[in-house]
Motif scaffolding. Structure first.
Motif, PDB file in Angstrom:
ATOM      1  N   PRO A  44      60.787  24.309  12.993  1.00  0.00           N
ATOM      2  CA  PRO A  44      60.147  25.592  12.715  1.00  0.00           C
ATOM      3  C   PRO A  44      60.853  26.963  12.569  1.00  0.00           C
ATOM      4  CG  PRO A  44      60.128  25.089  14.985  1.00  0.00           C
ATOM      5  CD  PRO A  44      60.632  23.600  14.148  1.00  0.00           C
ATOM      6  N   VAL A  45      60.471  27.729  11.619  1.00  0.00           N
ATOM      7  CA  VAL A  45      61.155  29.067  11.344  1.00  0.00           C
ATOM      8  C   VAL A  45      60.426  30.111  12.697  1.00  0.00           C
ATOM      9  CG1 VAL A  45      61.622  30.941   9.968  1.00  0.00           C
ATOM     10  CG2 VAL A  45      61.277  28.493   9.162  1.00  0.00           C
ATOM     11  N   LEU A  46      61.512  30.639  13.510  1.00  0.00           N
ATOM     12  CA  LEU A  46      61.133  31.121  14.758  1.00  0.00           C
ATOM     13  C   LEU A  46      61.489  32.627  14.319  1.00  0.00           C
ATOM     14  CD1 LEU A  46      62.193  29.075  17.720  1.00  0.00           C
ATOM     15  CD2 LEU A  46      59.595  29.324  16.708  1.00  0.00           C
ATOM     16  N   LYS A  47      60.571  33.537  14.194  1.00  0.00           N
ATOM     17  CA  LYS A  47      60.619  34.899  14.206  1.00  0.00           C
ATOM     18  C   LYS A  47      60.559  35.629  15.699  1.00  0.00           C
ATOM     19  CE  LYS A  47      59.185  39.330  11.901  1.00  0.00           C
ATOM     20  NZ  LYS A  47      58.089  39.604  11.137  1.00  0.00           N
ATOM     21  N   MET A  48      61.512  36.269  16.276  1.00  0.00           N
ATOM     22  CA  MET A  48      61.657  36.901  17.468  1.00  0.00           C
ATOM     23  C   MET A  48      60.489  38.237  17.535  1.00  0.00           C
ATOM     24  SD  MET A  48      62.366  36.980  20.799  1.00  0.00           S
ATOM     25  CE  MET A  48      63.711  35.761  20.654  1.00  0.00           C
ATOM     26  N   TYR A  49      59.511  37.954  18.428  1.00  0.00           N
ATOM     27  CA  TYR A  49      58.537  38.962  18.703  1.00  0.00           C
ATOM     28  C   TYR A  49      58.803  39.958  19.720  1.00  0.00           C
ATOM     29  CZ  TYR A  49      54.055  41.209  18.978  1.00  0.00           C
ATOM     30  OH  TYR A  49      52.971  42.039  19.172  1.00  0.00           O
ATOM     31  N   LYS A  50      59.034  39.395  21.129  1.00  0.00           N
ATOM     32  CA  LYS A  50      59.279  40.464  22.239  1.00  0.00           C
ATOM     33  C   LYS A  50      59.882  39.523  23.239  1.00  0.00           C
ATOM     34  CE  LYS A  50      55.782  43.887  21.959  1.00  0.00           C
ATOM     35  NZ  LYS A  50      54.741  44.560  22.649  1.00  0.00           N
ATOM     36  N   THR A  51      60.874  39.815  23.943  1.00  0.00           N
ATOM     37  CA  THR A  51      61.638  39.312  25.020  1.00  0.00           C
ATOM     38  C   THR A  51      61.211  40.043  26.480  1.00  0.00           C
ATOM     39  OG1 THR A  51      63.671  40.581  24.916  1.00  0.00           O
ATOM     40  CG2 THR A  51      63.506  38.726  23.751  1.00  0.00           C
ATOM     41  N   ASP A  52      61.386  39.439  27.323  1.00  0.00           N
ATOM     42  CA  ASP A  52      61.286  40.203  29.012  1.00  0.00           C
ATOM     43  C   ASP A  52      60.004  40.598  29.140  1.00  0.00           C
ATOM     44  OD1 ASP A  52      62.875  40.376  31.201  1.00  0.00           O
ATOM     45  OD2 ASP A  52      62.787  42.563  30.729  1.00  0.00           O
ATOM     46  N   VAL A  53      58.818  39.863  28.710  1.00  0.00           N
ATOM     47  CA  VAL A  53      57.647  40.164  29.079  1.00  0.00           C
ATOM     48  C   VAL A  53      56.773  39.273  29.907  1.00  0.00           C
ATOM     49  CG1 VAL A  53      57.259  41.478  26.798  1.00  0.00           C
ATOM     50  CG2 VAL A  53      56.815  39.073  27.017  1.00  0.00           C
ATOM     51  N   LEU A  54      55.637  39.562  30.367  1.00  0.00           N
ATOM     52  CA  LEU A  54      55.036  38.738  31.357  1.00  0.00           C
ATOM     53  C   LEU A  54      53.783  37.939  30.697  1.00  0.00           C
ATOM     54  CD1 LEU A  54      54.659  40.881  34.551  1.00  0.00           C
ATOM     55  CD2 LEU A  54      56.248  39.071  34.302  1.00  0.00           C
ATOM     56  N   ALA A  55      53.792  36.801  30.952  1.00  0.00           N
ATOM     57  CA  ALA A  55      52.457  35.965  30.557  1.00  0.00           C
ATOM     58  C   ALA A  55      51.774  35.501  31.907  1.00  0.00           C
ATOM     59  CB  ALA A  55      52.811  34.657  30.143  1.00  0.00           C
ATOM     60  N   THR A  56      50.473  35.273  31.867  1.00  0.00           N
ATOM     61  CA  THR A  56      49.545  34.851  32.692  1.00  0.00           C
ATOM     62  C   THR A  56      48.751  33.692  32.200  1.00  0.00           C
ATOM     63  OG1 THR A  56      48.116  35.644  34.528  1.00  0.00           O
ATOM     64  CG2 THR A  56      47.873  36.641  32.569  1.00  0.00           C
ATOM     65  N   TYR A  57      47.748  33.372  33.172  1.00  0.00           N
ATOM     66  CA  TYR A  57      46.868  32.335  32.649  1.00  0.00           C
ATOM     67  C   TYR A  57      45.436  32.890  32.999  1.00  0.00           C
ATOM     68  CZ  TYR A  57      46.820  30.149  37.106  1.00  0.00           C
ATOM     69  OH  TYR A  57      46.568  30.016  38.529  1.00  0.00           O
ATOM     70  N   TYR A  58      44.330  32.262  31.801  1.00  0.00           N
ATOM     71  CA  TYR A  58      43.060  32.215  32.117  1.00  0.00           C
ATOM     72  C   TYR A  58      42.741  31.642  33.640  1.00  0.00           C
ATOM     73  CZ  TYR A  58      42.085  33.593  27.217  1.00  0.00           C
ATOM     74  OH  TYR A  58      41.924  33.906  25.908  1.00  0.00           O
ATOM     75  N   HIS A  59      41.864  32.070  33.990  1.00  0.00           N
ATOM     76  CA  HIS A  59      40.803  31.519  35.143  1.00  0.00           C
ATOM     77  C   HIS A  59      39.845  30.354  34.515  1.00  0.00           C
ATOM     78  CE1 HIS A  59      38.102  30.977  38.401  1.00  0.00           C
ATOM     79  NE2 HIS A  59      39.054  31.799  39.266  1.00  0.00           N
ATOM     80  N   ASP A  60      39.510  29.433  35.275  1.00  0.00           N
ATOM     81  CA  ASP A  60      38.558  28.445  34.853  1.00  0.00           C
ATOM     82  C   ASP A  60      37.323  28.883  34.560  1.00  0.00           C
ATOM     83  OD1 ASP A  60      40.820  26.324  34.855  1.00  0.00           O
ATOM     84  OD2 ASP A  60      40.113  25.867  36.798  1.00  0.00           O
ATOM     85  N   LYS A  61      36.938  30.085  35.231  1.00  0.00           N
ATOM     86  CA  LYS A  61      35.464  30.358  34.975  1.00  0.00           C
ATOM     87  C   LYS A  61      34.966  30.860  33.417  1.00  0.00           C
ATOM     88  CE  LYS A  61      36.241  35.397  35.883  1.00  0.00           C
ATOM     89  NZ  LYS A  61      35.887  36.546  36.745  1.00  0.00           N
ATOM     90  N   PHE A  62      36.341  31.131  32.666  1.00  0.00           N
ATOM     91  CA  PHE A  62      36.054  31.386  31.184  1.00  0.00           C
ATOM     92  C   PHE A  62      35.782  29.981  30.299  1.00  0.00           C
ATOM     93  CE2 PHE A  62      38.487  34.959  32.822  1.00  0.00           C
ATOM     94  CZ  PHE A  62      37.691  35.789  32.410  1.00  0.00           C
ATOM     95  N   ASN A  63      36.101  28.916  30.829  1.00  0.00           N
ATOM     96  CA  ASN A  63      35.723  27.676  30.332  1.00  0.00           C
ATOM     97  C   ASN A  63      34.353  27.384  29.777  1.00  0.00           C
ATOM     98  OD1 ASN A  63      38.040  25.887  29.943  1.00  0.00           O
ATOM     99  ND2 ASN A  63      37.555  25.354  32.192  1.00  0.00           N
ATOM    100  N   GLY A  64      34.230  27.219  28.253  1.00  0.00           N
ATOM    101  CA  GLY A  64      33.092  27.183  27.503  1.00  0.00           C
ATOM    102  C   GLY A  64      32.465  28.653  26.833  1.00  0.00           C
ATOM    103  N   ARG A  65      33.133  29.775  27.429  1.00  0.00           N
ATOM    104  CA  ARG A  65      32.772  30.920  26.821  1.00  0.00           C
ATOM    105  C   ARG A  65      33.273  31.171  25.456  1.00  0.00           C
ATOM    106  NH1 ARG A  65      33.098  35.335  31.819  1.00  0.00           N
ATOM    107  NH2 ARG A  65      31.996  34.213  33.300  1.00  0.00           N
ATOM    108  N   LYS A  66      32.351  31.988  24.676  1.00  0.00           N
ATOM    109  CA  LYS A  66      33.199  32.262  23.279  1.00  0.00           C
ATOM    110  C   LYS A  66      34.384  33.197  23.369  1.00  0.00           C
ATOM    111  CE  LYS A  66      29.615  31.523  20.041  1.00  0.00           C
ATOM    112  NZ  LYS A  66      28.883  31.840  18.767  1.00  0.00           N
ATOM    113  N   THR A  67      35.356  33.071  22.669  1.00  0.00           N
ATOM    114  CA  THR A  67      36.563  33.899  22.672  1.00  0.00           C
ATOM    115  C   THR A  67      36.215  35.103  21.498  1.00  0.00           C
ATOM    116  OG1 THR A  67      37.772  32.718  20.831  1.00  0.00           O
ATOM    117  CG2 THR A  67      38.187  32.038  23.129  1.00  0.00           C
TER     118      THR A  67
END
Length: 145
Positions: A44-67
Motif C-alpha cells: 500500500p502507498v501510505l501518505k502521512m496525515y498526522k502524528t502524535d494525536v489521540l485515538a479513542t473508541y466508540y461505546h457499544d451503545k452506538f451499535n445499530g445506529r446510523k452513521t
C-alpha cells in the motif's frame, strides 16, 4: 565422465529447487491488520496525515445506529469517525507506543472533542493497544492511497 554427469545433475537440482523457492510477499489487507494470503505483491502507498494525536473508541451503545454516511454502525467492523477526512477514505492507524496498526474506513464524523483526532471501532482500537483498559492511545494516521 562420471564427475561431469554428477556435476550436471547437481546444477539441474539446484536450478529446480531455486525456481520453486521464490518468496512472494503477501497482499496487505484493507480494513484490519491480518495479511490476506494472495500471491499478488501489493504494497500500500501510505501518505502521512498526522502524528502524535489521540485515538479513542466508540461505546457499544452506538451499535445499530446510523452513521453520518448512512451506514449502520457495527463495533465489530474496521471503521472510524474523523472530523474532516472524506467518507470512504481508508487510513492506517498506528499505535506510536508499540507499533501495532490497523486499517480502517472513515464512515462517520467525530470525535467532537478538541483533544481527540479519530474514533475507532472497539475491535480496531483493541487490536492496537497493549493495555485493554486504556481509553485513548497516541497514534499516527496515514492515508492509504
Amino acid at each position: 565422465m562420471k564427475k561431469t554427469v554428477i556435476f550436471i545433475i547437481g546444477i539441474f537440482v539446484f536450478a529446480v529447487v531455486s525456481a520453486f523457492s521464490v518468496k512472494t510477499e503477501k497482499k496487505v489487507s484493507i480494513l484490519g491488520n491480518q495479511p490476506v494470503a494472495l500471491n499478488d505483491t501489493v504494497v500500500p502507498v501510505l501518505k502521512m496525515y498526522k502524528t502524535d494525536v489521540l485515538a479513542t473508541y466508540y461505546h457499544d451503545k452506538f451499535n445499530g445506529r446510523k452513521t453520518t454516511s448512512g451506514e449502520r454502525f457495527d463495533n465489530t467492523k474496521y471503521t472510524a469517525a474523523h472530523k474532516s477526512l472524506p467518507f470512504g477514505t481508508v487510513v492506517r492507524v498506528t499505535n506510536e507506543k508499540n507499533g501495532k496498526f490497523v486499517d480502517v474506513k472513515i464512515n462517520d464524523r467525530g470525535p467532537f472533542s478538541k483533544t481527540l483526532e479519530i474514533d475507532l471501532t472497539k475491535k480496531a482500537f483493541m487490536e492496537i493497544v497493549s493495555n485493554k483498559n486504556s481509553g485513548t492511545a497516541k497514534v499516527k494516521i496515514e492515508i492509504i492511497e
